[in-house]
Every structure is written in C-alpha cells, then in structure tokens.
Motif scaffolding. Structure first.
Motif, PDB file in Angstrom:
ATOM      1  N   TYR A  13      -3.101  -8.946  -7.772  1.00 17.69           N
ATOM      2  CA  TYR A  13      -3.517 -10.325  -7.990  1.00 17.69           C
ATOM      3  C   TYR A  13      -5.001 -10.361  -7.651  1.00 17.69           C
ATOM      4  O   TYR A  13      -5.357 -10.202  -6.490  1.00 17.69           O
ATOM      5  N   VAL A  18      -0.930  -5.408  -4.840  1.00 16.53           N
ATOM      6  CA  VAL A  18       0.310  -5.799  -4.173  1.00 16.53           C
ATOM      7  C   VAL A  18       1.393  -4.735  -4.355  1.00 16.53           C
ATOM      8  O   VAL A  18       2.217  -4.517  -3.479  1.00 16.53           O
ATOM      9  N   PRO A  37       9.282  -5.848   5.246  1.00 16.63           N
ATOM     10  CA  PRO A  37       8.681  -7.045   5.832  1.00 16.63           C
ATOM     11  C   PRO A  37       8.190  -8.026   4.769  1.00 16.63           C
ATOM     12  O   PRO A  37       7.954  -7.635   3.619  1.00 16.63           O
ATOM     13  N   SER A  38       8.053  -9.273   5.161  1.00 17.79           N
ATOM     14  CA  SER A  38       7.524 -10.297   4.282  1.00 17.79           C
ATOM     15  C   SER A  38       6.130  -9.882   3.808  1.00 17.79           C
ATOM     16  O   SER A  38       5.330  -9.373   4.582  1.00 17.79           O
ATOM     17  N   GLY A  39       5.884 -10.039   2.517  1.00 18.03           N
ATOM     18  CA  GLY A  39       4.586  -9.678   1.963  1.00 18.03           C
ATOM     19  C   GLY A  39       4.488  -8.236   1.522  1.00 18.03           C
ATOM     20  O   GLY A  39       3.436  -7.799   1.043  1.00 18.03           O
ATOM     21  N   SER A  40       5.569  -7.466   1.643  1.00 22.18           N
ATOM     22  CA  SER A  40       5.491  -6.040   1.288  1.00 22.18           C
ATOM     23  C   SER A  40       5.593  -5.797  -0.220  1.00 22.18           C
ATOM     24  O   SER A  40       5.380  -4.681  -0.675  1.00 22.18           O
ATOM     25  N   GLY A  41       5.951  -6.835  -0.999  1.00 23.20           N
ATOM     26  CA  GLY A  41       5.940  -6.693  -2.457  1.00 23.20           C
ATOM     27  C   GLY A  41       7.310  -6.701  -3.117  1.00 23.20           C
ATOM     28  O   GLY A  41       7.421  -6.475  -4.322  1.00 23.20           O
ATOM     29  N   LYS A  42       8.354  -7.000  -2.356  1.00 22.08           N
ATOM     30  CA  LYS A  42       9.725  -6.949  -2.898  1.00 22.08           C
ATOM     31  C   LYS A  42       9.906  -7.944  -4.036  1.00 22.08           C
ATOM     32  O   LYS A  42      10.423  -7.603  -5.107  1.00 22.08           O
ATOM     33  N   SER A  43       9.488  -9.169  -3.781  1.00 22.54           N
ATOM     34  CA  SER A  43       9.653 -10.217  -4.778  1.00 22.54           C
ATOM     35  C   SER A  43       8.803  -9.918  -6.027  1.00 22.54           C
ATOM     36  O   SER A  43       9.263 -10.098  -7.163  1.00 22.54           O
ATOM     37  N   THR A  44       7.609  -9.423  -5.813  1.00 22.65           N
ATOM     38  CA  THR A  44       6.742  -9.068  -6.946  1.00 22.65           C
ATOM     39  C   THR A  44       7.380  -7.958  -7.781  1.00 22.65           C
ATOM     40  O   THR A  44       7.344  -8.003  -9.018  1.00 22.65           O
TER      41      THR A  44
HETATM   42  P1  ADP Z   1       7.817 -10.040  -0.350  1.00 24.79           P
HETATM   43  O1  ADP Z   1       8.763 -10.471  -1.434  1.00 24.79           O
HETATM   44  O2  ADP Z   1       8.069  -8.647   0.138  1.00 24.79           O
HETATM   45  O3  ADP Z   1       7.736 -11.029   0.766  1.00 24.79           O
HETATM   46  P2  ADP Z   1       5.811 -10.678  -2.266  1.00 24.79           P
HETATM   47  O4  ADP Z   1       6.060  -9.807  -3.439  1.00 24.79           O
HETATM   48  O5  ADP Z   1       6.267 -12.112  -2.329  1.00 24.79           O
HETATM   49  O6  ADP Z   1       6.362  -9.962  -0.979  1.00 24.79           O
HETATM   50  O7  ADP Z   1       4.264 -10.715  -1.965  1.00 24.79           O
HETATM   51  C1  ADP Z   1       3.493  -9.536  -1.809  1.00 24.79           C
HETATM   52  C2  ADP Z   1       2.040  -9.929  -1.623  1.00 24.79           C
HETATM   53  O8  ADP Z   1       1.556 -10.455  -2.837  1.00 24.79           O
HETATM   54  C3  ADP Z   1       1.811 -10.988  -0.572  1.00 24.79           C
HETATM   55  O9  ADP Z   1       0.639 -10.661   0.120  1.00 24.79           O
HETATM   56  C4  ADP Z   1       1.649 -12.257  -1.385  1.00 24.79           C
HETATM   57  O10 ADP Z   1       0.836 -13.176  -0.714  1.00 24.79           O
HETATM   58  C5  ADP Z   1       0.985 -11.738  -2.644  1.00 24.79           C
HETATM   59  N1  ADP Z   1       1.291 -12.552  -3.822  1.00 24.79           N
HETATM   60  C6  ADP Z   1       2.514 -12.799  -4.338  1.00 24.79           C
HETATM   61  N2  ADP Z   1       2.430 -13.570  -5.419  1.00 24.79           N
HETATM   62  C7  ADP Z   1       1.119 -13.815  -5.607  1.00 24.79           C
HETATM   63  C8  ADP Z   1       0.376 -14.562  -6.565  1.00 24.79           C
HETATM   64  N3  ADP Z   1       0.980 -15.215  -7.563  1.00 24.79           N
HETATM   65  N4  ADP Z   1      -0.961 -14.601  -6.426  1.00 24.79           N
HETATM   66  C9  ADP Z   1      -1.572 -13.947  -5.430  1.00 24.79           C
HETATM   67  N5  ADP Z   1      -0.943 -13.228  -4.495  1.00 24.79           N
HETATM   68  C10 ADP Z   1       0.381 -13.161  -4.588  1.00 24.79           C
END
Ligand code: ADP
Ligand code: ADP
Length: 239
Positions: A13, A18, A37-44
C-alpha cells in the motif's frame, strides 16, 4: 489437487510492503488456518486470493487458473475485470462482520448470488438455499431479516450464503471475533462440520483450540511473511 496456489506474492500500500513474497498451497479438502499477530498481513492475503486486492507481484491461481502480475521485468499479465469477477464466484468469503444484505430475508440472501452471478434458475437456487439453511441449523429463519438474528445466527447464515455458489474454496476472515463469547462455539461447530465433509477452507482466526482440532495445516504469519507452516502439533506445540 491444488485448489489455491499462491506464489511469490507481494502487495504494497503506497510505499509500505504488506506482503513480502508469500507462497501458499492449499489442496482440495484441506483446512489451512492462518495465525499471526495483528497487522501481519493475514487479511490482505485473503483479500488477494479473493481478488479483492490487486497484487504487485506474484501470482494467485484458483484451481489452475492464473491471475496476477508476473515478476517485474517479465511481461505484465493481468486478467480482465470480467474474468476476475468470474473467478471470484468460485471463492466463498465469510467476513468478520457477516455483511449480509439487511434489506433481504435470509432466504433471499442465499438466493441472490447464485441467481444473479451464476444464472442458476431461481427455483433451483431456492431449493439449494433450503438445504443449506438446514445444514447450518437455521431452516426456521428463512423468512427472517438479518437484523432479527443473533450475531452467531447471522454468521451461520453468512456461511450458508458463501456456500450457495458452490465455491471451490471458502475463505474466513476472523469469523468469530465480532461475536460475544457465548456465540463463538455455534459458528466454529458449523466450520468443523464443513471440515469433516471435505470443504476446502482457509481460516484466519485467533482460536488456537480450533486450529489444533480442525487444521490440516497451520500457517504462522509475521510481518508480511510466512514464518512457520506445518501440522498443528508441530507448529503449535513447539516452544
Ligand atoms: P492482519 O489481517 O494480519 O491483521 P492486515 O492484512 O489487515 O493484517 O494488515 C497488514 C498491514 O497492512 C497493516 O499494517 C495494515 O495497517 C496495512 N493495511 C491493510 N489494508 C490497508 C489499506 N487498504 N491501505 C493501507 N494499509 C493497509
Ligand atoms: P482486519 O485486520 O480485519 O483487516 P483492519 O482494522 O486492519 O481489520 O482493517 C479494516 C479495513 O481498513 C480493511 O479494509 C483494511 O484494508 C483497511 N485498512 C487497514 N489499515 C489501513 C491503513 N493503514 N490505511 C488504510 N486502510 C487501512
């Protein structure tokens, strides 16, 4: 057979990287649990697999169909939007916050996608919806609206809806983290039942007990990379 094949996936991003080169294979009938951990990229990672995000580098293949960019320097290759939409109909996605259509009844929520995205005849989609509602134990809620249901019931409906397109893989993004603790079990039970019947799934969750019991493979992510991967006992019980 490999249903989900992620190779060399990079996602940024802006200037923030990420996902930093993720490789992940999920075979038919297997359950992969993503921890980290939160922010590790799982959701992405889930969003890239579902083509909700464009990837910067690497590829995602669903059942052999490639999508994404080739490595920098190689010829850029991107599927057209129409193709992306078609592929996405083969992927079921269950969100943290259910995301049901509030103005549609439960039954209509399940019928909508098969009819509009896949052209399934309405009568057939209704039959399928009824079977799915039975499967998640909510047949009597067909005519209710989402707002009339508990969070656990809404999430069970969301799972049924994701199944209504008969996806090749079902992705879950923290499916129980928005629920009151007493409602978590009923949703995990539905996912366990799907696992027993051989549904291919990737589940992002913080429920370690669930991972230990249900996962074929546990993947641990940190800082945009997979840092550990293996059978639950190997990954979870190592100090
Ligand atoms: P997790 O699911 O492991 O908590 P995420 O995939 O949600 O992690 O997020 C990984 C990183 O990417 C985080 O630092 C988050 O802030 C960043 N991030 C996620 N979505 C966006 C976005 N749309 N724009 C900018 N940064 C993003
Ligand atoms: P989750 O970890 O479940 O994705 P988040 O709170 O990290 O939940 O993200 C919620 C939404 O906000 C997602 O759509 C994500 O892409 C977006 N997001 C997360 N971090 C950022 C960020 N730093 N900048 C912009 N959007 C973000």
């Amino acid at each position: 057979r490999v249903v989900v094949d992620v190779r060399g996936l990079h996602k940024s991003y802006g200037l923030t990287e990420v996902l930093k080169g993720v490789d992940l294979q999920v075979r038919a009938g297997e359950v992969t649990v993503l921890l980290g951990p939160s922010g590790s990229g799982k959701s992405t990672l889930l969003r890239c697999i579902n083509h909700l995000e464009k990837v910067n580098r690497g590829t995602v293949a669903i059942d052999g169909e490639l999508i994404g960019y080739r490595a920098a320097g190689a010829r850029l290759h991107e599927l057209r939007e129409r193709e992306v939409l078609r592929q996405r109909t083969h992927i079921g996605f269950v969100f943290q916050n259910f995301n049901l259509f509030p103005h549609l009844t439960v039954a209509e929520n399940l019928v909508e996608a098969p009819v509009s995205a896949l052209g399934v005849p309405r009568a057939k989609a209704r039959e399928r919806a009824e079977r799915l509602l039975m499967r998640v134990g909510l047949r009597d809620k067909a005519k209710a609206y989402p707002g009339q249901l508990s969070g656990g019931q809404q999430q069970r409906i969301a799972i049924a809806r994701a199944l209504a397109v008969e996806p090749k893989v079902l992705l879950f993004d923290e499916p129980t983290s928005a629920l009151d603790p007493e409602l978590v079990g009923e949703v995990l039970d539905v996912i366990k039942d799907l696992a027993r019947s051989g549904t291919t799934m990737i589940v992002v969750t913080h429920e370690i007990g669930f991972a230990r019991e249900v996962a074929d493979t546990v993947v641990f992510m940190d800082n945009g990379q997979i840092v550990e991967q293996g059978a639950p006992a190997d990954v979870l019980d190592n100090p």
